[in-house]
Design an enzyme around this catalytic site. Structure first.
Site, short mmCIF file in Angstrom:
data_model
loop_
_atom_site.label_atom_id
_atom_site.label_comp_id
_atom_site.label_asym_id
_atom_site.label_seq_id
_atom_site.Cartn_x
_atom_site.Cartn_y
_atom_site.Cartn_z
N ASP A 32 0.86 -1.18 0.00
CA ASP A 32 0.00 0.00 0.00
C ASP A 32 0.89 1.23 0.00
O ASP A 32 2.05 1.15 0.42
CB ASP A 32 -0.90 0.01 1.26
CG ASP A 32 -2.24 0.70 1.01
OD1 ASP A 32 -2.23 1.90 0.68
OD2 ASP A 32 -3.28 0.04 1.14
N ASN A 33 0.36 2.36 -0.49
CA ASN A 33 1.12 3.61 -0.36
C ASN A 33 0.40 4.57 0.60
O ASN A 33 0.80 5.71 0.76
CB ASN A 33 1.36 4.29 -1.72
CG ASN A 33 0.07 4.78 -2.35
OD1 ASN A 33 -1.02 4.44 -1.87
ND2 ASN A 33 0.17 5.57 -3.39
N VAL A 58 2.18 1.29 -6.45
CA VAL A 58 2.23 0.30 -7.54
C VAL A 58 2.25 0.92 -8.94
O VAL A 58 2.39 0.19 -9.93
CB VAL A 58 1.07 -0.74 -7.45
CG1 VAL A 58 1.18 -1.55 -6.17
CG2 VAL A 58 -0.29 -0.08 -7.59
N ASN A 100 1.77 -2.85 -14.29
CA ASN A 100 2.91 -3.36 -13.51
C ASN A 100 2.59 -4.71 -12.86
O ASN A 100 3.42 -5.63 -12.83
CB ASN A 100 3.31 -2.36 -12.42
CG ASN A 100 4.02 -1.15 -13.00
OD1 ASN A 100 4.61 -1.22 -14.08
ND2 ASN A 100 3.97 -0.03 -12.28
N GLY A 103 2.47 -7.48 -15.32
CA GLY A 103 3.85 -7.84 -15.66
C GLY A 103 4.48 -8.71 -14.59
O GLY A 103 5.18 -9.69 -14.89
N TYR A 146 -12.33 7.37 -12.78
CA TYR A 146 -12.43 6.05 -12.13
C TYR A 146 -12.99 5.03 -13.12
O TYR A 146 -12.41 3.96 -13.31
CB TYR A 146 -13.33 6.17 -10.91
CG TYR A 146 -13.43 4.92 -10.06
CD1 TYR A 146 -12.33 4.42 -9.38
CD2 TYR A 146 -14.65 4.24 -9.93
CE1 TYR A 146 -12.43 3.29 -8.59
CE2 TYR A 146 -14.76 3.11 -9.14
CZ TYR A 146 -13.65 2.63 -8.46
OH TYR A 146 -13.76 1.52 -7.68
N LYS A 150 -10.93 1.82 -14.66
CA LYS A 150 -11.34 0.43 -14.41
C LYS A 150 -11.70 -0.29 -15.71
O LYS A 150 -11.49 -1.50 -15.83
CB LYS A 150 -12.50 0.40 -13.42
CG LYS A 150 -12.12 0.83 -11.99
CD LYS A 150 -11.12 -0.14 -11.35
CE LYS A 150 -10.93 0.14 -9.86
NZ LYS A 150 -9.95 -0.78 -9.25
N ARG A 187 -18.73 8.52 1.08
CA ARG A 187 -19.77 7.66 0.55
C ARG A 187 -21.01 7.72 1.43
O ARG A 187 -20.96 8.12 2.60
CB ARG A 187 -19.27 6.23 0.41
CG ARG A 187 -18.46 6.12 -0.85
CD ARG A 187 -18.12 4.71 -1.16
NE ARG A 187 -16.91 4.34 -0.47
CZ ARG A 187 -16.11 3.37 -0.91
NH1 ARG A 187 -16.40 2.72 -2.00
NH2 ARG A 187 -15.02 3.08 -0.24
N1 UDP Z 1 -25.07 10.01 -1.56
C1 UDP Z 1 -25.90 10.79 -0.79
N2 UDP Z 1 -25.35 11.46 0.28
C2 UDP Z 1 -24.04 11.38 0.63
C3 UDP Z 1 -23.21 10.55 -0.15
C4 UDP Z 1 -23.75 9.88 -1.23
O1 UDP Z 1 -27.10 10.90 -1.06
O2 UDP Z 1 -23.63 12.02 1.60
C5 UDP Z 1 -25.67 9.29 -2.70
C6 UDP Z 1 -24.87 9.44 -3.99
O3 UDP Z 1 -25.28 10.58 -4.70
C7 UDP Z 1 -25.26 8.14 -4.69
C8 UDP Z 1 -25.48 7.14 -3.55
O4 UDP Z 1 -25.69 7.93 -2.39
O5 UDP Z 1 -26.47 8.29 -5.39
C9 UDP Z 1 -24.28 6.24 -3.29
O6 UDP Z 1 -23.16 7.05 -3.24
P1 UDP Z 1 -21.73 6.53 -2.78
O7 UDP Z 1 -20.82 7.70 -2.77
O8 UDP Z 1 -21.87 5.74 -1.55
O9 UDP Z 1 -21.25 5.52 -3.91
P2 UDP Z 1 -21.55 5.36 -5.48
O10 UDP Z 1 -22.44 4.19 -5.53
O11 UDP Z 1 -22.23 6.59 -6.04
O12 UDP Z 1 -20.21 5.15 -6.06
#
Ligand code: UDP
Length: 312
Positions: A32-33, A58, A100, A103, A146, A150, A187
């Site tokens: 991890d970094n 990495v 990486n 590889g 992101y 991915k 999140r």
């Molecule tokens: N969300 C929200 N309030 C927050 C953070 C996220 O309503 O404080 C909503 C966000 O807009 C999304 C859902 O919850 O519709 C899940 O967001 P999260 O960031 O957990 O992950 P995502 O699935 O979007 O990558």
């Protein structure tokens, strides 16, 4: 003894994977970094004879001495606010980092499992999402760094499989929760727990009608473990199909925490926020004999125990 390298070892999923592989009797090399990970997540492993830790980024050449049987590539910022703050690192770890590690897998004759995501489906036009759906992604939107990293990770992994014959596995991970999530990762679940415990407004974005499907971390780890040991090289969804709107999810957390001051506080919806998300897990059921076992109320209770200690 089999030797496994886990990148992103100090992160939420990486640290749970380290625990699992230690329990299964592997020699675990965690890397991890600490860009978004925390050593607190793996501190308990440091005294163990069969755990080693490398502080390394990495995206730079990766050197690991000795034999390697398996590699699990889980290093990456993974929450929307993290990849907005670190767009270049997010692209680099998905692209250069994956290159990486592929590889390294080729050089060592190791099997590699890479962490992909439901974000490859973008704001999906097929619901629930099956693995053969190609997705609806905006490459130049805020999530593009992101999503496209991915998608590149999947493409280069398939290329190493097809061109070099490397043994590869691709897991598409849907929203996952549990102990060791960062309180401030932005999140929905950590934000809602922290706000409910502090008796604040739970910041529901938009009208909260967008949906997600939340998988408890132990179920996810079991699915990943089975996928690694399977012989299937095409992407497999791992997640819990139990779908809920974000507004109802916030209400569940308010109910669980029981702080009378907690309430819902609506905020603007971020750009390109997927409106729905639910994994179709028919493939995981058929190939891995896997399905989630932990219902949301049970998983949320365990996760609440963790946040109670963490949130001040
Ligand atoms: N969300 C929200 N309030 C927050 C953070 C996220 O309503 O404080 C909503 C966000 O807009 C999304 C859902 O919850 O519709 C899940 O967001 P999260 O960031 O957990 O992950 P995502 O699935 O979007 O990558």
């Amino acid at each position: 003894m089999k030797r496994v390298l886990i990148t992103g070892a100090a992160g939420f999923l990486g640290s749970h994977l380290c625990d699992r592989f230690i329990r299964e009797g592997y020699h675990v090399i965690g890397m991890d970094n600490l860009l978004t990970g925390s050593l607190a997540n793996i501190e308990h492993l440091f005294p163990l004879e069969h755990f080693e830790y490398y502080h390394h980024d990495v995206t730079k050449f990766v050197h690991v001495p000795g034999q390697l049987d398996y590699i699990l590539h889980f290093a990456s910022p993974a929450s929307p606010i993290d990849y907005l703050k670190m767009p270049i690192q997010t692209l680099k770890v998905g692209a250069l980092g994956t290159h990486n590690l592929l590889g390294l897998a080729k050089a060592k004759g190791a099997r590699i499992l890479v962490a992909s995501t439901s974000e490859v489906y973008g704001d999906p036009l097929v619901h629930p999402q099956t693995e053969d759906y190609w997705g609806n992604v905006n490459p130049v939107g805020p999530r593009g760094v992101y999503d496209e990293a991915k998608r590149f990770l999947e493409a280069i992994t398939m290329a190493y499989h097809n061109f070099h014959g490397v043994e590869t596995r691709i897991v598409r991970i849907f929203n996952t929760y549990g102990p060791r999530m960062r309180v401030d990762d932005g999140r929905a679940l950590p934000a809602f727990f922290a706000q409910a415990i502090r008796g604040q407004g739970l910041t529901v974005f938009g009208d909260g009608s967008q949906t997600r499907s939340f998988c408890y971390v132990d179920d996810l780890v079991e699915g990943i473990y089975r996928l690694l040991l399977s012989d299937h090289h095409l992407p497999v969804n791992i997640g819990n199909p139990d779908e809920i709107s974000i507004r109802a999810f916030a209400e569940e957390i308010i109910g669980l925490v029981g702080n009378p001051d907690a309430h819902i506080a609506y905020r603007d919806l971020p750009a390109d926020d997927p409106k729905v998300r639910q994994p179709d897990i028919s493939k995981a059921r058929a190939i891995l004999g896997w399905e989630p076992r932990v219902p949301r109320p049970e998983g949320l209770k365990k996760t609440y125990e963790y946040f109670k200690e963490k949130v001040k």
